[in-house]
Write an enzyme that holds these catalytic residues in place. Structure first.
Site, short mmCIF file in Angstrom:
data_model
loop_
_atom_site.label_atom_id
_atom_site.label_comp_id
_atom_site.label_asym_id
_atom_site.label_seq_id
_atom_site.Cartn_x
_atom_site.Cartn_y
_atom_site.Cartn_z
N PHE A 67 19.58 18.77 7.25
CA PHE A 67 19.65 17.41 6.72
C PHE A 67 19.16 17.30 5.27
O PHE A 67 19.16 16.21 4.70
CB PHE A 67 18.85 16.45 7.62
CG PHE A 67 17.39 16.83 7.80
CD1 PHE A 67 16.43 16.43 6.88
CD2 PHE A 67 16.99 17.59 8.90
CE1 PHE A 67 15.10 16.77 7.04
CE2 PHE A 67 15.65 17.94 9.07
CZ PHE A 67 14.70 17.53 8.13
N TYR B 95 10.37 16.53 -1.07
CA TYR B 95 10.89 17.06 0.19
C TYR B 95 11.05 18.58 0.18
O TYR B 95 11.84 19.12 0.97
CB TYR B 95 12.20 16.35 0.55
CG TYR B 95 11.97 14.93 1.06
CD1 TYR B 95 11.23 14.71 2.24
CD2 TYR B 95 12.45 13.82 0.38
CE1 TYR B 95 11.00 13.42 2.71
CE2 TYR B 95 12.23 12.53 0.86
CZ TYR B 95 11.51 12.34 2.02
OH TYR B 95 11.28 11.06 2.51
N HIS C 11 8.54 6.32 4.24
CA HIS C 11 7.91 7.64 4.27
C HIS C 11 6.40 7.46 4.24
O HIS C 11 5.90 6.58 3.54
CB HIS C 11 8.33 8.45 3.03
CG HIS C 11 7.46 9.67 2.83
ND1 HIS C 11 7.70 10.86 3.49
CD2 HIS C 11 6.33 9.86 2.10
CE1 HIS C 11 6.75 11.72 3.15
NE2 HIS C 11 5.92 11.15 2.31
N ARG D 257 9.74 1.41 12.21
CA ARG D 257 11.02 2.07 12.48
C ARG D 257 11.69 1.53 13.74
O ARG D 257 12.91 1.35 13.76
CB ARG D 257 10.81 3.58 12.53
CG ARG D 257 10.59 4.18 11.13
CD ARG D 257 10.08 5.59 11.19
NE ARG D 257 10.13 6.27 9.89
CZ ARG D 257 9.63 7.48 9.67
NH1 ARG D 257 9.03 8.13 10.65
NH2 ARG D 257 9.71 8.02 8.46
N ARG E 28 1.08 6.34 9.65
CA ARG E 28 2.05 7.01 10.54
C ARG E 28 2.22 6.20 11.83
O ARG E 28 3.32 6.11 12.38
CB ARG E 28 1.60 8.45 10.86
CG ARG E 28 1.41 9.34 9.64
CD ARG E 28 2.62 10.06 9.14
NE ARG E 28 3.36 10.80 10.11
CZ ARG E 28 4.53 11.40 9.82
NH1 ARG E 28 5.03 11.34 8.58
NH2 ARG E 28 5.18 12.06 10.74
N THR F 188 9.84 9.53 13.73
CA THR F 188 10.88 9.77 12.73
C THR F 188 12.23 9.15 13.13
O THR F 188 12.89 8.53 12.31
CB THR F 188 11.05 11.30 12.53
OG1 THR F 188 9.76 11.85 12.28
CG2 THR F 188 11.97 11.60 11.36
N GLU G 292 1.93 14.48 -2.93
CA GLU G 292 2.98 13.46 -3.10
C GLU G 292 2.54 12.37 -4.08
O GLU G 292 3.35 11.89 -4.89
CB GLU G 292 3.35 12.87 -1.73
CG GLU G 292 4.07 13.89 -0.86
CD GLU G 292 4.13 13.53 0.63
OE1 GLU G 292 3.80 12.39 0.99
OE2 GLU G 292 4.50 14.42 1.42
N LYS H 26 11.70 3.26 1.33
CA LYS H 26 12.89 4.02 0.92
C LYS H 26 14.04 3.09 0.47
O LYS H 26 14.00 1.88 0.73
CB LYS H 26 13.35 4.90 2.09
CG LYS H 26 12.35 6.00 2.48
CD LYS H 26 12.89 6.81 3.67
CE LYS H 26 11.97 7.93 4.07
NZ LYS H 26 12.48 8.66 5.26
N ASN I 256 15.51 5.52 7.99
CA ASN I 256 14.32 5.10 8.74
C ASN I 256 13.27 4.39 7.87
O ASN I 256 12.10 4.30 8.24
CB ASN I 256 13.74 6.26 9.55
CG ASN I 256 13.25 7.40 8.68
OD1 ASN I 256 13.23 7.29 7.45
ND2 ASN I 256 12.85 8.48 9.31
P1 DAT Z 1 8.84 11.78 8.78
O1 DAT Z 1 9.53 10.94 7.75
O2 DAT Z 1 8.65 11.03 10.07
O3 DAT Z 1 7.57 12.42 8.28
P2 DAT Z 1 10.04 14.43 8.54
O4 DAT Z 1 9.00 14.74 7.53
O5 DAT Z 1 10.19 15.40 9.68
O6 DAT Z 1 9.85 12.97 9.16
O7 DAT Z 1 11.46 14.33 7.84
C1 DAT Z 1 11.58 13.69 6.58
C2 DAT Z 1 12.80 12.81 6.60
O8 DAT Z 1 13.98 13.61 6.74
C3 DAT Z 1 12.84 11.83 7.78
O9 DAT Z 1 12.14 10.65 7.50
C4 DAT Z 1 14.31 11.60 7.93
C5 DAT Z 1 14.92 12.94 7.57
N1 DAT Z 1 15.15 13.76 8.78
C6 DAT Z 1 14.22 14.45 9.47
N2 DAT Z 1 14.77 15.08 10.53
C7 DAT Z 1 16.09 14.77 10.50
C8 DAT Z 1 17.21 15.10 11.31
N3 DAT Z 1 17.08 15.88 12.38
N4 DAT Z 1 18.41 14.58 10.96
C9 DAT Z 1 18.56 13.78 9.87
N5 DAT Z 1 17.54 13.43 9.06
C10 DAT Z 1 16.32 13.92 9.37
MG MG Z 2 7.30 13.87 6.79
#
Ligand code: DAT
Ligand code: MG
Length: 151
Positions: free
Chosen positions: A59, A51, A117, A104, A87, A93, A128, A11, A114
């Site tokens: 968020f 996304y 992705h 992370r 992962r 996350t 994706e 990212k 973080n």
């Molecule tokens: P991951 O990237 O671990 O698959 P995710 O798909 O649930 O996590 O979310 C995508 C991204 O969105 C994540 O990398 C960071 C952001 N994100 C997720 N939950 C969040 C939250 N509660 N507050 C802020 N950003 C968040």
């Molecule tokens: Mg995800």
């Protein structure tokens, strides 16, 4: 278990912090094969597709702004159980919940910064990959080291 292809994106925060090499090193060192990689500034259209499952969440807007804010490194990587393997390397996350030894936990502090992705299912990986790469951009190559990675 079978060989899978997954979608990974380093990212914009990782690019800004000079962590691209470190993250690629961890992916390569784990024994995953890189099949495609590019350096791009994700477009709004790409970010929204990527996304889409998070649309409407608190968020979401910040996430789209962040991911389109600067260059990123989308990649396709291949290996046994690659989706879960990546992962595992990424960690949870929220970096503060991630296990030490993961990207992370070792390199990040905030859920909104973080660094990486990774697709979470075969279906999402295919979806994706299609957002960032054409079929022709996936490189078919023989990795001679593979015999020292897999028995
Ligand atoms: P991951 O990237 O671990 O698959 P995710 O798909 O649930 O996590 O979310 C995508 C991204 O969105 C994540 O990398 C960071 C952001 N994100 C997720 N939950 C969040 C939250 N509660 N507050 C802020 N950003 C968040
Ligand atoms: Mg995800």
């Amino acid at each position: 278990m079978a060989k899978e292809r997954t979608f990974v994106m380093i990212k914009p925060d990782a690019v800004q912090r000079g962590l691209v090499g470190e993250i690629i090193k961890r992916i390569e060192s784990a024994g995953l094969k890189i099949v495609a990689m590019k350096f791009i500034k994700p477009s709004l259209e790409q970010a929204k597709k990527h996304y889409a499952i998070h649309e409407g969440k608190s968020f979401y807007d910040k996430l789209i702004t962040f991911i389109t804010s600067g260059p990123a490194v989308p990649m396709v990587v291949e290996g046994e159980n690659a989706i879960n393997r990546v992962r595992q390397l990424m960690g949870k996350t929220n970096p503060l919940d991630a296990d030490v030894g993961t990207i992370r936990a070792d390199l990040a502090m905030d859920i909104g910064r973080n660094l990486i992705h990774g697709a979470d299912s075969l279906e999402n990986a295919k979806y994706e990959i299609g957002i960032y790469f054409t079929e022709e951009e996936l490189v078919d190559w023989e990795w001679i080291l593979e015999q020292w990675i897999y028995e």
